[in-house]
Design an enzyme around this catalytic site. Structure first.
Site, PDB file in Angstrom:
ATOM      1  N   ASP B 102      26.700  30.467  39.059  1.00  0.00           N
ATOM      2  CA  ASP B 102      27.428  30.077  40.391  1.00  0.00           C
ATOM      3  C   ASP B 102      26.548  30.301  41.573  1.00  0.00           C
ATOM      4  O   ASP B 102      26.486  31.528  42.101  1.00  0.00           O
ATOM      5  CB  ASP B 102      28.841  30.901  40.634  1.00  0.00           C
ATOM      6  CG  ASP B 102      29.482  30.347  41.634  1.00  0.00           C
ATOM      7  OD1 ASP B 102      29.081  29.290  42.304  1.00  0.00           O
ATOM      8  OD2 ASP B 102      30.684  30.639  41.623  1.00  0.00           O
ATOM      9  N   CYS B 105      27.265  32.199  45.103  1.00  0.00           N
ATOM     10  CA  CYS B 105      28.592  32.658  45.116  1.00  0.00           C
ATOM     11  C   CYS B 105      28.596  33.609  46.182  1.00  0.00           C
ATOM     12  O   CYS B 105      27.469  34.470  46.362  1.00  0.00           O
ATOM     13  CB  CYS B 105      28.956  33.445  43.558  1.00  0.00           C
ATOM     14  SG  CYS B 105      30.665  33.927  43.659  1.00  0.00           S
ATOM     15  N   ASN B 339      24.738  35.637  44.824  1.00  0.00           N
ATOM     16  CA  ASN B 339      24.071  35.255  43.531  1.00  0.00           C
ATOM     17  C   ASN B 339      22.959  34.332  44.223  1.00  0.00           C
ATOM     18  O   ASN B 339      23.114  33.215  44.406  1.00  0.00           O
ATOM     19  CB  ASN B 339      24.767  34.223  42.740  1.00  0.00           C
ATOM     20  CG  ASN B 339      25.692  35.094  41.969  1.00  0.00           C
ATOM     21  OD1 ASN B 339      25.693  36.416  41.694  1.00  0.00           O
ATOM     22  ND2 ASN B 339      26.480  34.495  40.935  1.00  0.00           N
ATOM     23  N   MET B 390      42.031  42.189  43.980  1.00  0.00           N
ATOM     24  CA  MET B 390      42.933  41.745  44.697  1.00  0.00           C
ATOM     25  C   MET B 390      44.107  42.847  45.006  1.00  0.00           C
ATOM     26  O   MET B 390      45.045  42.613  45.828  1.00  0.00           O
ATOM     27  CB  MET B 390      43.657  40.549  44.061  1.00  0.00           C
ATOM     28  CG  MET B 390      44.246  40.853  42.817  1.00  0.00           C
ATOM     29  SD  MET B 390      45.060  39.275  42.176  1.00  0.00           S
ATOM     30  CE  MET B 390      45.561  40.111  40.656  1.00  0.00           C
ATOM     31  N   SER B 394      39.014  45.891  49.973  1.00  0.00           N
ATOM     32  CA  SER B 394      37.606  45.299  49.911  1.00  0.00           C
ATOM     33  C   SER B 394      37.049  46.026  51.262  1.00  0.00           C
ATOM     34  O   SER B 394      37.582  46.934  51.942  1.00  0.00           O
ATOM     35  CB  SER B 394      37.483  43.955  50.310  1.00  0.00           C
ATOM     36  OG  SER B 394      38.193  42.979  49.610  1.00  0.00           O
ATOM     37  N   HIS B 413      27.900  43.977  45.793  1.00  0.00           N
ATOM     38  CA  HIS B 413      28.712  43.031  46.132  1.00  0.00           C
ATOM     39  C   HIS B 413      30.279  42.842  45.934  1.00  0.00           C
ATOM     40  O   HIS B 413      31.113  42.499  46.476  1.00  0.00           O
ATOM     41  CB  HIS B 413      28.441  41.663  45.264  1.00  0.00           C
ATOM     42  CG  HIS B 413      28.977  41.608  44.048  1.00  0.00           C
ATOM     43  ND1 HIS B 413      28.917  42.603  42.883  1.00  0.00           N
ATOM     44  CD2 HIS B 413      29.519  40.563  43.474  1.00  0.00           C
ATOM     45  CE1 HIS B 413      29.236  41.970  41.795  1.00  0.00           C
ATOM     46  NE2 HIS B 413      29.859  40.793  41.963  1.00  0.00           N
ATOM     47  N   SER B 415      33.386  45.508  43.543  1.00  0.00           N
ATOM     48  CA  SER B 415      33.577  46.851  42.961  1.00  0.00           C
ATOM     49  C   SER B 415      32.851  46.959  41.396  1.00  0.00           C
ATOM     50  O   SER B 415      32.656  48.038  40.830  1.00  0.00           O
ATOM     51  CB  SER B 415      35.046  47.399  42.862  1.00  0.00           C
ATOM     52  OG  SER B 415      35.853  46.094  42.528  1.00  0.00           O
TER      53      SER B 415
END
Lengths: 151, 490
Positions: B102, B105, B339, B390, B394, B413, B415
């Site tokens: 990805d 990302c 990434n 979620m 953050s 980036h 946890s």
């Protein structure tokens, strides 16, 4: 373990998803690995066979052939918006006349249906097949492959 | 069957309370030591795959100084997630597998001037509407359809294309790493397959751990008022939007194509690696420069993807709150890639040097005064967006000079996972989790219940400890904690 087609591994590649697929021969190994790939995205038992797709691939290396086959399925999933639940794979091997190296030819018939969230529940999208731990091994009962998918 | 390594088999030396080193003598082929950023507790709990993978990075040709694993590190494919490896441009390599499938990302944070008191009563409506506007899940497509020539422009020009075509504000460009366009993108190096996969996916979230989250600044959540203000966070109760996603099928295909190319090319260059997914080629080789040009295309596509999502998010807010996005102050704080491989000027042993820095699950953390940053962030250091689960929230942090000295200007980036997806799915149930979270004031709408279960907070490390470690190590300082109130995920 004769009836186990594949199993997901819960202690490998924490960020992603790993599975082992089995087959008494190469054809079955490829079919079961493809089913495991789609099992990550959907309950493959509930996928109908409304759409048929043929895949033809050639490679000198069986592992690379499988990597390309699974990657091709992910590509079709995105471009055609289809998930597959059934696979018929035929692999023929021959020797290249010039190089004398083995050549594998794959013909696959894949059956599936359009991705439609109003019709069924989907799971995770698979981004790609990684080469981490990717390996086909011979076992007493046939073949086994380990695959780590990027989720 | 593959067994999870139970513990780190290598000797590890303590450098200080937050930095640990595996000497280069510990594994055959290591060119540099491996360094791990962790508190004692995080180190003890760290997944043993990390030690294997970070020492594999240390074996790669032309790697500079150290292979790094940060406090969020966990077992990935090839590189640990939360890993950094920088290579000399002449002697070193570039690796699609380290960069990740990805490509770009990343995270984006959008401010609002709305208060949680006005947003919370409308949260269900807001989340449901966002769920419609930002497609998620398996094979998600359809937020914005472009033709092939437009898609090529997107890949080569990134967010500039979006602004020129009405998907955002001119001011947005300045608030994105690399100004939303990595130089050197050449669409001729991108396969037709990658283009076809990406065509209909602009503005979509994908699945896995990707999300779009409505967050609030809770009481006591601002740790550095002055920096917070520079980042657009002005007070408690403020609502912000965080977006986590990447380059979708286009990037996944670029990496798939080049991993295979590099896997076969290594023989030609006499390179061997400890893990096939670390397949690499000299940066200056034909394969290396082609991959860099294709990767830049996918990265630009990812910046554009987050831009289209931002545009559609603004429209949803306008619909729900009946005010213009400008009136609601929906500016971008920043957009960061986690990434990525990038050519950056770094200082190694006191000398300025261009390196190709691979960040796999790692965020750039440039400190104050860096020439790449816009004026307001030159004063503070760059915003670093650390996305948590979620459930747990953050962080917004800030880059430091020490990061420039120790970690090639890089930090965490997220946890970091502690539990595999397969295990989390067996342990948690999506429906129940959704109900529990709603009781706790977090309204989640997901394309998949099993996907939701995999993202349970308990499948992740304690984000506060992960962030605190990098804060105490001086690599990224915490500025604001952000707590979820609404979330859409794939």
């Amino acid at each position: 373990m004769t009836n186990v087609k594949f199993r997901f591994l819960d202690n490998v590649a924490i960020a992603d998803t790993a599975f082992e697929a089995f087959g008494k021969n190469e054809n079955e190994l490829f079919e079961n690995a493809a089913t495991a790939l789609f099992e990550e995205m959907v309950d493959t038992r509930k996928v109908s066979a409304k759409i048929k797709k043929k895949i033809k691939l050639r490679n000198e290396n069986l592992e690379n052939l499988l990597y390309d086959f699974l990657s091709e399925l992910i590509y079709i999933k995105d471009v055609d918006g289809v998930v597959f639940g059934e696979f018929k794979v035929k692999i023929r091997s021959a020797k290249d006349k010039k190089t004398r190296n083995a050549i594998y030819d794959l013909d696959a018939d894949c059956s599936g249906e359009k991705i439609d969230y109003s019709k069924k529940e989907f799971r995770n999208d698979v981004k790609a097949v990684t080469l981490h731990l990717f390996k086909i091994e011979k076992t007493k009962k046939g073949h086994k492959v380990t695959v780590v998918l990027d989720i | 069957m593959i067994q999870k390594p139970e513990k780190n088999p290598y000797k590890i030396n303590k450098i200080n309370d937050y930095v640990w080193e595996i000497p280069a003598t510990e594994k055959k082929g290591m060119n540099v030591p491996a360094r791990i950023y962790a508190s004692q507790k995080l180190l003890n709990e760290m997944d043993a795959g990390v030690f294997e993978q970070v020492t594999n990075l240390a074996c790669m040709p032309g790697i500079e100084k150290y292979a790094l694993a940060l406090s969020d590190a966990h077992w990935g494919y090839g590189s640990p997630v939360g890993g950094v490896a920088a290579f000399d441009l002449d002697r070193g390599v570039i690796s699609p597998g380290i960069t990740g499938f990805d490509i770009n990302c990343g995270m984006r944070l959008i401010q609002t001037n709305l208060n949680v008191k006005e947003v919370k009563p409308r949260i269900k409506e807001l989340v449901n509407e966002l769920f419609r506007a930002v497609p998620t899940g398996v094979g998600a497509k359809g937020a914005l359809k472009v033709n092939k020539s437009q898609f090529i422009e997107v890949m080569e020009n990134g967010v500039e294309w979006c602004i020129d075509n009405g998907y955002g504000w001119k001011a947005d460009l300045k608030k994105i790493e690399e100004y939303g366009k990595i130089k050197g993108a050449d669409s001729d190096k991108v396969s037709e397959k990658a283009i076809q996969r990406g065509l209909n996916q602009l503005g979509t979230l994908g699945s896995g751990n990707h999300y779009l989250e409505i967050q609030e600044v809770k009481k006591g959540a601002i740790f550095d008022e002055k920096t917070a203000k520079a980042f657009g966070i002005t007070g408690e109760g403020q609502v912000v939007v965080m977006v986590h996603c990447g380059s979708r099928g286009c990037g996944h295909q670029v990496c798939t194509d080049y991993v295979r190319t590099f896997d076969s090319a290594m023989k030609k260059y006499g390179i061997t690696v400890n893990d096939r997914d670390l397949a690499c080629a000299p940066f200056s080789s034909e394969e290396g420069s082609s991959y860099y040009a294709a990767m830049a295309c996918a990265a630009n596509n990812a910046f554009a993807n987050r831009q289209v999502i931002t545009h559609n998010t603004r429209k949803v807010f306008e619909k729900i709150f009946r005010k213009s996005a400008e009136e609601m102050g929906m500016y971008i704080t920043y957009d960061v890639a986690h990434n990525i491989a990038k050519v950056e000027e770094q200082v190694v042993d006191g000398k300025k040097k261009k390196l190709v820095v691979h960040r796999k699950g790692s965020t750039r953390s440039f400190g104050p005064g860096h020439s790449e940053l816009i004026d307001i962030y030159k004063k503070t250091g760059q915003p670093v967006i650390v996305g948590g689960s979620m459930e747990t929230g953050s962080y917004l942090c800030v880059g430091t000079q020490k990061a420039m000295e120790e970690t090639f200007g890089s930090t965490i980036h997220g946890s970091g996972r502690t539990m595999s997806r397969t295990k989390a799915k067996a342990e948690f149930k999506g429906e129940k989790l959704q109900q529990d979270m709603e009781r706790r004031g977090i309204y989640v709408k997901a394309a998949s219940y099993s996907g939701l279960a995999e993202e349970a907070g308990s499948a992740y490390k304690n984000i506060s400890e992960v962030v605190e470690t990098m804060h105490n190590a001086g690599i990224s300082r915490k500025v604001v904690a952000l707590s979820p109130i609404g979330n859409i995920k794939g």
